[in-house]
Each structure stands twice: as structure tokens, then as C-alpha cells.
Write a protein that holds these residues in place. Structure first.
Motif, PDB file in Angstrom:
ATOM      1  N   ASN A   1       0.810  -1.221   0.000  1.00 36.48           N
ATOM      2  CA  ASN A   1       0.000   0.000   0.000  1.00 36.48           C
ATOM      3  C   ASN A   1       0.843   1.270   0.000  1.00 36.48           C
ATOM      4  O   ASN A   1       0.359   2.332   0.364  1.00 36.48           O
ATOM      5  N   ASN A   2       2.086   1.156  -0.406  1.00 39.42           N
ATOM      6  CA  ASN A   2       3.014   2.288  -0.423  1.00 39.42           C
ATOM      7  C   ASN A   2       3.003   3.083   0.879  1.00 39.42           C
ATOM      8  O   ASN A   2       2.617   4.247   0.906  1.00 39.42           O
ATOM      9  N   PRO A   3       3.424   2.490   1.965  1.00 38.21           N
ATOM     10  CA  PRO A   3       3.368   3.186   3.246  1.00 38.21           C
ATOM     11  C   PRO A   3       4.384   4.325   3.306  1.00 38.21           C
ATOM     12  O   PRO A   3       5.366   4.333   2.567  1.00 38.21           O
ATOM     13  N   LYS A   4       4.113   5.265   4.191  1.00 41.50           N
ATOM     14  CA  LYS A   4       5.051   6.362   4.415  1.00 41.50           C
ATOM     15  C   LYS A   4       6.159   5.910   5.358  1.00 41.50           C
ATOM     16  O   LYS A   4       7.269   6.390   5.307  1.00 41.50           O
ATOM     17  N   LEU A   5       5.782   4.991   6.255  1.00 36.78           N
ATOM     18  CA  LEU A   5       6.734   4.557   7.269  1.00 36.78           C
ATOM     19  C   LEU A   5       6.688   3.045   7.409  1.00 36.78           C
ATOM     20  O   LEU A   5       5.616   2.454   7.504  1.00 36.78           O
ATOM     21  N   LEU A   6       7.856   2.448   7.385  1.00 36.28           N
ATOM     22  CA  LEU A   6       7.956   1.000   7.530  1.00 36.28           C
ATOM     23  C   LEU A   6       8.738   0.696   8.808  1.00 36.28           C
ATOM     24  O   LEU A   6       9.842   1.191   8.992  1.00 36.28           O
ATOM     25  N   ILE A   7       8.130  -0.080   9.711  1.00 38.94           N
ATOM     26  CA  ILE A   7       8.835  -0.441  10.929  1.00 38.94           C
ATOM     27  C   ILE A   7       9.325  -1.868  10.782  1.00 38.94           C
ATOM     28  O   ILE A   7       8.539  -2.783  10.552  1.00 38.94           O
ATOM     29  N   ALA A   8      10.623  -2.058  10.852  1.00 39.85           N
ATOM     30  CA  ALA A   8      11.189  -3.398  10.681  1.00 39.85           C
ATOM     31  C   ALA A   8      11.783  -3.849  12.002  1.00 39.85           C
ATOM     32  O   ALA A   8      12.783  -3.304  12.450  1.00 39.85           O
ATOM     33  N   ASP A   9      11.158  -4.837  12.623  1.00 41.65           N
ATOM     34  CA  ASP A   9      11.610  -5.320  13.926  1.00 41.65           C
ATOM     35  C   ASP A   9      12.520  -6.521  13.721  1.00 41.65           C
ATOM     36  O   ASP A   9      12.054  -7.618  13.471  1.00 41.65           O
ATOM     37  N   GLU A  10      13.812  -6.316  13.832  1.00 39.65           N
ATOM     38  CA  GLU A  10      14.806  -7.376  13.634  1.00 39.65           C
ATOM     39  C   GLU A  10      14.514  -8.185  12.367  1.00 39.65           C
ATOM     40  O   GLU A  10      14.349  -9.399  12.440  1.00 39.65           O
ATOM     41  N   PRO A  11      14.461  -7.547  11.213  1.00 36.80           N
ATOM     42  CA  PRO A  11      14.016  -8.271  10.020  1.00 36.80           C
ATOM     43  C   PRO A  11      14.984  -9.352   9.551  1.00 36.80           C
ATOM     44  O   PRO A  11      14.596 -10.232   8.810  1.00 36.80           O
ATOM     45  N   THR A  12      16.232  -9.310   9.992  1.00 38.16           N
ATOM     46  CA  THR A  12      17.180 -10.289   9.464  1.00 38.16           C
ATOM     47  C   THR A  12      17.779 -11.188  10.535  1.00 38.16           C
ATOM     48  O   THR A  12      18.631 -12.012  10.241  1.00 38.16           O
ATOM     49  N   THR A  13      17.322 -11.043  11.773  1.00 33.28           N
ATOM     50  CA  THR A  13      17.949 -11.795  12.859  1.00 33.28           C
ATOM     51  C   THR A  13      17.770 -13.300  12.693  1.00 33.28           C
ATOM     52  O   THR A  13      18.650 -14.082  13.037  1.00 33.28           O
ATOM     53  N   ALA A  14      16.627 -13.720  12.140  1.00 32.33           N
ATOM     54  CA  ALA A  14      16.377 -15.151  12.009  1.00 32.33           C
ATOM     55  C   ALA A  14      16.999 -15.729  10.741  1.00 32.33           C
ATOM     56  O   ALA A  14      16.841 -16.901  10.455  1.00 32.33           O
ATOM     57  N   LEU A  15      17.709 -14.903   9.983  1.00 35.24           N
ATOM     58  CA  LEU A  15      18.206 -15.365   8.689  1.00 35.24           C
ATOM     59  C   LEU A  15      19.722 -15.558   8.693  1.00 35.24           C
ATOM     60  O   LEU A  15      20.429 -14.981   9.504  1.00 35.24           O
ATOM     61  N   ASP A  16      20.200 -16.356   7.740  1.00 40.35           N
ATOM     62  CA  ASP A  16      21.640 -16.558   7.594  1.00 40.35           C
ATOM     63  C   ASP A  16      22.310 -15.332   7.003  1.00 40.35           C
ATOM     64  O   ASP A  16      21.663 -14.522   6.343  1.00 40.35           O
ATOM     65  N   VAL A  17      23.641 -15.233   7.189  1.00 38.06           N
ATOM     66  CA  VAL A  17      24.336 -14.027   6.715  1.00 38.06           C
ATOM     67  C   VAL A  17      24.173 -13.753   5.232  1.00 38.06           C
ATOM     68  O   VAL A  17      23.970 -12.601   4.835  1.00 38.06           O
ATOM     69  N   THR A  18      24.264 -14.793   4.399  1.00 43.51           N
ATOM     70  CA  THR A  18      24.177 -14.512   2.964  1.00 43.51           C
ATOM     71  C   THR A  18      22.766 -14.055   2.601  1.00 43.51           C
ATOM     72  O   THR A  18      22.585 -13.210   1.740  1.00 43.51           O
ATOM     73  N   ILE A  19      21.758 -14.596   3.295  1.00 39.91           N
ATOM     74  CA  ILE A  19      20.381 -14.184   3.051  1.00 39.91           C
ATOM     75  C   ILE A  19      20.151 -12.795   3.646  1.00 39.91           C
ATOM     76  O   ILE A  19      19.473 -11.946   3.057  1.00 39.91           O
ATOM     77  N   GLN A  20      20.758 -12.545   4.801  1.00 46.39           N
ATOM     78  CA  GLN A  20      20.661 -11.228   5.418  1.00 46.39           C
ATOM     79  C   GLN A  20      21.171 -10.151   4.459  1.00 46.39           C
ATOM     80  O   GLN A  20      20.546  -9.102   4.302  1.00 46.39           O
ATOM     81  N   ALA A  21      22.299 -10.444   3.810  1.00 42.44           N
ATOM     82  CA  ALA A  21      22.849  -9.477   2.862  1.00 42.44           C
ATOM     83  C   ALA A  21      21.852  -9.200   1.743  1.00 42.44           C
ATOM     84  O   ALA A  21      21.669  -8.051   1.336  1.00 42.44           O
ATOM     85  N   GLN A  22      21.177 -10.255   1.253  1.00 41.21           N
ATOM     86  CA  GLN A  22      20.164 -10.066   0.200  1.00 41.21           C
ATOM     87  C   GLN A  22      19.048  -9.140   0.681  1.00 41.21           C
ATOM     88  O   GLN A  22      18.640  -8.222  -0.023  1.00 41.21           O
ATOM     89  N   ILE A  23      18.533  -9.397   1.886  1.00 45.68           N
ATOM     90  CA  ILE A  23      17.376  -8.651   2.385  1.00 45.68           C
ATOM     91  C   ILE A  23      17.749  -7.188   2.666  1.00 45.68           C
ATOM     92  O   ILE A  23      17.003  -6.275   2.317  1.00 45.68           O
ATOM     93  N   LEU A  24      18.910  -6.963   3.270  1.00 49.57           N
ATOM     94  CA  LEU A  24      19.321  -5.588   3.552  1.00 49.57           C
ATOM     95  C   LEU A  24      19.492  -4.806   2.258  1.00 49.57           C
ATOM     96  O   LEU A  24      19.099  -3.647   2.144  1.00 49.57           O
ATOM     97  N   ASP A  25      20.076  -5.468   1.261  1.00 49.66           N
ATOM     98  CA  ASP A  25      20.259  -4.859  -0.042  1.00 49.66           C
ATOM     99  C   ASP A  25      18.909  -4.455  -0.639  1.00 49.66           C
ATOM    100  O   ASP A  25      18.729  -3.352  -1.149  1.00 49.66           O
ATOM    101  N   LEU A  26      17.946  -5.376  -0.521  1.00 48.50           N
ATOM    102  CA  LEU A  26      16.601  -5.123  -1.029  1.00 48.50           C
ATOM    103  C   LEU A  26      15.951  -3.934  -0.316  1.00 48.50           C
ATOM    104  O   LEU A  26      15.357  -3.048  -0.949  1.00 48.50           O
ATOM    105  N   MET A  27      16.079  -3.902   1.007  1.00 51.29           N
ATOM    106  CA  MET A  27      15.438  -2.829   1.759  1.00 51.29           C
ATOM    107  C   MET A  27      16.055  -1.473   1.442  1.00 51.29           C
ATOM    108  O   MET A  27      15.356  -0.468   1.321  1.00 51.29           O
TER     109      MET A  27
END
Lengths: 324, 321
Positions: free
Chosen positions: A172-198
């Protein structure tokens, strides 16, 4: 830069039969438009409940907002009825949770879960929604989007599910996105993908992000400004360069020092002595008092104020109060 | 080197997948496939990799907490996989383990004194007084006060519990300790305390560690040698400094570049791997990594790469080399 969210003097209280505790106290910070704002702290420091309070997701009882204001684009969020809040939640402000595996409903397909957000907030036809679902899934770089809409959460991996979560929150194209530990449950290589995406989404859509994490590395990779939480207080706010290079608060200093000395072979690491106090062990003074290497008499009985000491750099410590 | 305390050769652990009406074995999860390494006395060998790559299984198989499918584990030159139950029980006092989660690896019904004295009673014959003394000494060594002896595990914080776990592992005077992600469940400021403790104890008690972790910064700090695992295999193995300064396998390179840096201004060229780790029940043919590797060649799809030595002690399993 324009202010998007302004939290002022926010105190959240835990009420039990025996006593009342202030889990977070006098929280003050602002998030500007198109900015990634980081909240960093250890477990139990109150970073998640602060975020939950913004979109009224606190479980009341036992948690209550005792005082303070949360202002979003000129609107006071603490006074809204739950019906009015529902219009904002998932629409103008949305949230990504830590565990994508548990945040999605196992009984609905990915497509249905994405559509639900639009059914509540928009008046699109079914066909339009279907198209938008696939379009959004492609934006978060999910391969085979046309097939994945019909899959159930258990059929996807953790990294894919986190992408789906991001898609749900961005649809819905929000103005504000709150990300609560979005990558903590993920592996490092996947974390890098997600951070890059964000990072990419922030630039493309101009969404502000509140990034909650305990990992200073994640902060340095994604954020523009940071608030450091300790024991329910904001102890330092600054832009990201200054947090690492000119940290003021002894806690921030210790944290940065202990993390950055890692990797030097077998050298003894710098440590902050002691453990994080729990909410029922807090003294009346500075909450870092027991573990601080620079403690003074005044710190024991009086909470220092959060003050701006140089442009954009706020700190809550008596150490600097004396100098001024 | 001849002074290797532990030598693991060709270790394999397959878990059967049962299915069908008669509960027949329909396939295997190849959790550990051909792992070889050796650890010298007083050194730390780290196994690093993503979740599901088989690093914990390797650690547990070495201690025979899982029975290995194939291979040999030579401890002081003796193959402990040939030992019978009684021999193994006696052996266990030399081989101890520290588990990842201090919240569920300590028995909630035992006081700390009981938790720590149980391994001594199992392995040795001492009088009550001697045991008591040992427990007190050990508590002091791991930085806990003796007065905690009468408390239960739930009365401690995560970091303190991990200290208790370490004390329990060390109380029988082991020579080898397998530490399975000992710091990953802890807060940042507590992590460094535990790492310091582990290093201090290693020097004091001349311990050898097998350190299992997914955190490359921690691994870089604590270990002498590192093995990088991917889908049940060690794809690269070298001395710590060599591995971090000169990574050769594309997976190692990607793993190293994925670690978030603490310098906000420095935008480094990150290698972003596409896709996820494939399932070990159905690993791809050839090199297990070829689906995510950007240098993948035709050869990688069919031929399993063998370990090649690029410099002394540095082996890589990749067709590029």
C-alpha cells in the motif's frame, strides 16, 4: 528535511498486581521523511515495545502508555480509536516482524495474504489486486511470482518468506515502515540479500524505515541516524557516522569498542562488565550506573537529561553536563 | 602434523527419511558428507557455515552423540568409533561439549552444585569434600561466586548460565571441548565476556576447542584454523589469517563479504548470492554450490570437485583452482 514521526516523552508502563514498572521512560526521537532510522539495543531494552506502541500493537493490559505523544504527520496517534488506527496500520505505517515463519498465516496462500491488506485499505477490483500482487512480488525480487502466489508459507524458505513480508508491508506504499529485527532469524548470505533489497526500496519509493536491531553491523549498513536504547531509556541519538566514531555515552562506547575489537586474533576483547538489569532491578538514577566505568555520585540518584551537545547528536549522561 | 590431538577422516552422517505404508527408508538426508580435518593440541578449529550445512551434526558425530555412518575419528591416535559402550563412557570425560542454548541445556530441577558435581560422580571416585572443593574451584574459574551453588538454573541470566555450562563441561578436566554456537544466544555485550572467558580457560587449562559458529567475526577472533562448510562438506580449510586474507572458494568469498561492516561510509563491493541453500536431502549433482555460484562452469554440474592444496595447509574444493 520534514518530520514524519515525532515521539515525545513517551513512557510505557507495565501494570502487575503487585507493582507498576516503567518499561520505557521519556522516549524522545523524530524520524524524518525518506530516512532510515535505527534503534539499537540489547534484549529487554524496550526497543520493540516502543515500535509496537507507534501502531498501537501493545498488549493492553498489562502494558499501558502512561504519558507522552506520538505524532505522525501532524496526527496524534495515542488518541486514535481502534477504528481510526486500523486505517493507518498496514496502510500508511506498516511493520515487518522478526520471524517470517510465524508472522504469516499457514492456512492462506501468499497471494491471499497480500490481497487481504488491499481489501481492507483500497477499493480495487479483484483483477486489479491480482495484478498488483504479482507486481509487488516482482519488486521484492521474488522469482516465479506467478506461481508463488498460490504457494503456502511452509513451501518457501526463510529468506523468501521475509521477502513476502516486505511485499505485504510495501503493497500500500506506506510512508513509514517499521522493521523489527528483520534479518535476525536469517543466515548471513540471506541477510545481505534482504538488507540490499530494503536499501533499494527505500530509495525507490521514498519510504522512511525504522530499523530495530541488536546488530551494530546492520545499523551501519542501512541507517542514516541511530538511537541507542539501554534499559528503557534513549541514551544517545546521532547520525550513523558519529555513533561509531564519536560515541559519547559510555554504553555506546563500550558496545562499539567490544564489537570492533572482534577479529583481531586472540586479543582480549573489551567488555562491559556486569549484565543488563531487568525492569524490576532498575535504580532511580541512570540505568547504566551499575555497569558504567565512569560513574559519578550524581548518577546513582538522578537520571541525566537527554540533551543535544552538538548538531544532531544527543546524549543522556551526566559526564557532559558538568563540562557545559 | 604428528601432534594432532584429533583427526577426523572421511566422516559421514546420513539420516534416513522414513516414509510410505511400511515406514521404509525412502532416502537419506546427507547431513555430513566427507568431512576431514585435524586439530592440534591447544588449538582451536572452527567450523563455520549457514544453518543446515551440517556443522552441528559434525560436532555431535565426533562425540558420538550421533552414530556416524562412516569414517573415523582418531583421538590421540585411537579410533574412538571402534570403542564399545563402556570404553566410550570412560572416554567421555576427555571429550566434553558446550551447547548453544543455555536456557535448555541445564536441568531446571538441579541446583548448580548438583549440576556441576554430577559429571565427577559419573567419572571419578572422590570424597564429598573433594568434589565440593572442585566445584568451588571451577565456579571461581568461570567467574561465578561460590554462593550461587544453592541456586537453580532459572535464577541466572543467559551469560551466567553459559558460564555454568562451561563449568560443567570443564569439571572433568577434558582435553577436547566441542563448543556448539556458545555465544549466539547471548546479547552483544555478554558475548565478548564469554569469548574472553573461553580464551582465558584455554590458556589456563591447555584445552583444545572445536568451535562451531555462524558468526565470522567471532570465528576470526578465536580460532587458529577454520573450515568452511557448505551442504555437509568442508569446501575450504586453512589457517585463520590465510582464510580471511586469501579466500579462494567462491562461497567463502561471498560469506566474508556478507558480514555487515562497522564502517558506515565504506560501501564495499558486496557479493550477493542469489537463492537459498538447497536441501541436503536432495543436493544438486556435481559441486553442491554450483546453483548459487557465479563462476559455475559446465564441469561443475557433473563433477564433484576434490580438495586441492593451494598453499601449505590451505585446501579448497573448487574446479576453478
Amino acid at each position: 528535511m520534514e518530520e514524519l514521526l515525532k515521539i515525545h516523552d513517551l513512557t510505557i508502563e507495565l501494570r502487575t498486581k503487585k507493582a507498576r514498572y516503567n518499561l520505557v521512560e521519556n522516549i524522545d526521537f523524530t524520524v524524518n521523511e525518506k530516512e532510515a532510522f535505527g534503534i539499537v539495543g540489547e534484549s529487554g531494552c524496550g526497543k520493540s515495545i516502543t515500535a509496537y506502541s507507534i501502531i498501537n500493537l501493545l498488549s493492553t493490559p498489562p502494558l499501558y502508555i502512561k504519558k507522552g505523544s506520538i505524532n505522525f504527520k501532524g496526527k496524534e496517534l495515542t488518541n486514535l480509536s481502534s477504528k481510526e488506527m486500523r486505517k493507518i496500520r498496514g496502510n500508511e505505517i506498516s511493520m515487518i516482524f522478526q520471524e517470517p515463519m510465524t508472522a504469516l498465516d499457514p492456512l492462506f496462500t501468499i497471494g491471499e495474504q497480500l490481497k487481504e491488506v488491499m481489501q481492507i485499505h483500497t477499493k480495487l477490483t479483484d483483477k486489479e489486486m491480482d495484478n498488483k500482487v504479482i507486481e509487488t512480488l516482482k519488486k521484492v525480487e521474488i522469482p516465479r511470482a506467478e506461481q508463488i502466489v498460490n504457494d503456502y508459507p511452509h513451501q518457501l524458505s526463510g529468506g523468501m518468506l521475509q521477502r513476502v513480508m516486505i511485499a505485504i508491508s510495501m503493497i500500500n506504499n506506506p510512508k513509514l515502515l517499521i522493521a523489527d529485527e528483520p534479518t535476525t532469524a536469517l543466515d548471513v548470505t540471506i541477510q545481505a540479500q534482504i538488507l540490499d533489497l530494503m536499501n533499494g526500496l527505500k530509495e525507490k519509493f521514498g519510504t522512511s524505515i525504522i530499523m530495530i536491531t541488536h546488530d551494530l553491523g546492520v545499523i551501519s549498513e542501512t541507517c542514516d541516524r541511530v538511537a541507542v536504547f539501554y534499559g528503557g531509556h534513549v541514551v544517545e541519538i546521532s547520525d550513523v557516522e558519529n555513533i561509531f566514531e564519536n560515541s559519547m555515552h559510555p554504553y555506546t562506547l563500550g558496545l562499539v569498542k567490544s564489537v570492533s575489537s572482534l577479529g583481531q586474533k586472540r586479543k582480549e576483547l573489551y567488555t562491559i562488565p556486569g549484565v543488563v538489569p531487568t525492569y524490576d532491578q532498575m535504580g532511580i538514577g541512570c540505568r547504566f550506573y551499575d555497569r558504567c566505568v565512569k560513574k559519578m555520585d550524581i548518577c546513582k540518584n538522578k537520571v541525566p537529561p537527554l540533551k543535544e551537545y552538538s548538531k544532531g547528536h544527543q546524549c543522556r549522561c551526566w559526564l557532559y553536563e558538568e563540562v557545559n | 602434523m604428528s601432534s594432532a590431538l584429533l583427526k577426523v577422516e572421511n566422516l559421514k552422517k546420513y539420516f534416513p527419511i522414513k516414509g510410505g505404508v511400511f515406514n521404509k527408508t525412502v532416502g537419506y538426508v546427507k547431513a555430513v558428507e566427507q568431512v576431514d580435518f585435524e586439530v592440534n593440541k591447544k588449538e582451536t578449529f572452527s567450523l563455520v557455515g549457514e544453518s543446515g550445512c551440517g556443522k552441528s551434526t559434525t560436532g555431535r558425530t565426533i562425540l558420538r552423540l550421533y552414530e556416524p555412518t562412516e569414517g573415523s575419528v582418531l583421538f590421540n591416535g585411537q579410533n574412538i568409533l571402534d570403542y564399545d559402550k563402556e570404553q566410550m563412557r570412560k572416554m567421555r570425560k576427555n571429550l566434553q561439549m558446550v551447547f548453544q542454548n543455555p536456557y535448555n541445556s541445564l536441568n531446571p530441577r538441579m541446583k548448580i552444585a548438583k549440576l556441576l558435581s554430577e559429571p565427577i560422580y559419573t567419572h571419578e571416585a572422590y570424597s564429598k569434600k573433594e568434589v565440593d572443593e572442585k566445584v568451588n574451584n571451577m565456579l571461581e574459574k568461570v567467574g561465578l561466586s561460590v554462593k550461587y551453588k544453592e541456586r537453580y538454573a532459572h535464577q541466572f541470566s543467559g551469560g551466567q548460565r553459559q558460564r555454568i555450562s562451561i563449568a560443567r563441561a570443564l569439571i572433568t578436566n577434558p582435553s577436547l571441548v566441542v563448543a556448539d554456537e556458545p555465544v549466539s544466544a547471548l546479547d552483544v555485550s555478554i558475548q565478548s565476556q564469554i569469548i574472553n572467558l573461553l580464551m582465558k580457560l584455554q590458556d589456563e587449562l591447555e584445552l583444545t576447542y572445536i568451535f562451531i559458529s555462524h558468526d565470522l567475526n567471532v570465528v576470526k577472533h578465536i580460532s587458529t584454523n577454520v573450515g568452511v562448510m557448505y551442504l555437509g562438506k568442508i569446501v575450504e580449510k586453512a589457517e585463520t589469517e590465510e582464510l580471511f586474507s586469501n579466500p579462494c572458494h567462491p562461497y567463502t568469498k561471498a560469506l566474508l563479504s556478507a558480514v555487515p561492516s562497522l564502517k558506515p561510509n565504506k560501501k564495499k563491493d558486496r557479493i550477493i548470492l542469489s537463492g537459498d541453500v538447497p536441501s541436503p536431502a536432495n543436493p544438486p549433482d556435481g559441486c553442491h554450490f554450483h546453483l548459487r555460484c557465479k563462476y559455475a562452469m559446465e564441469k561443475c554440474k557433473h563433477e564433484v570437485p576434490i580438495n586441492k592444496e593451494v598453499s601449505k595447509g590451505h585446501t579448497v574444493a573448487c574446479h576453478l583452482i
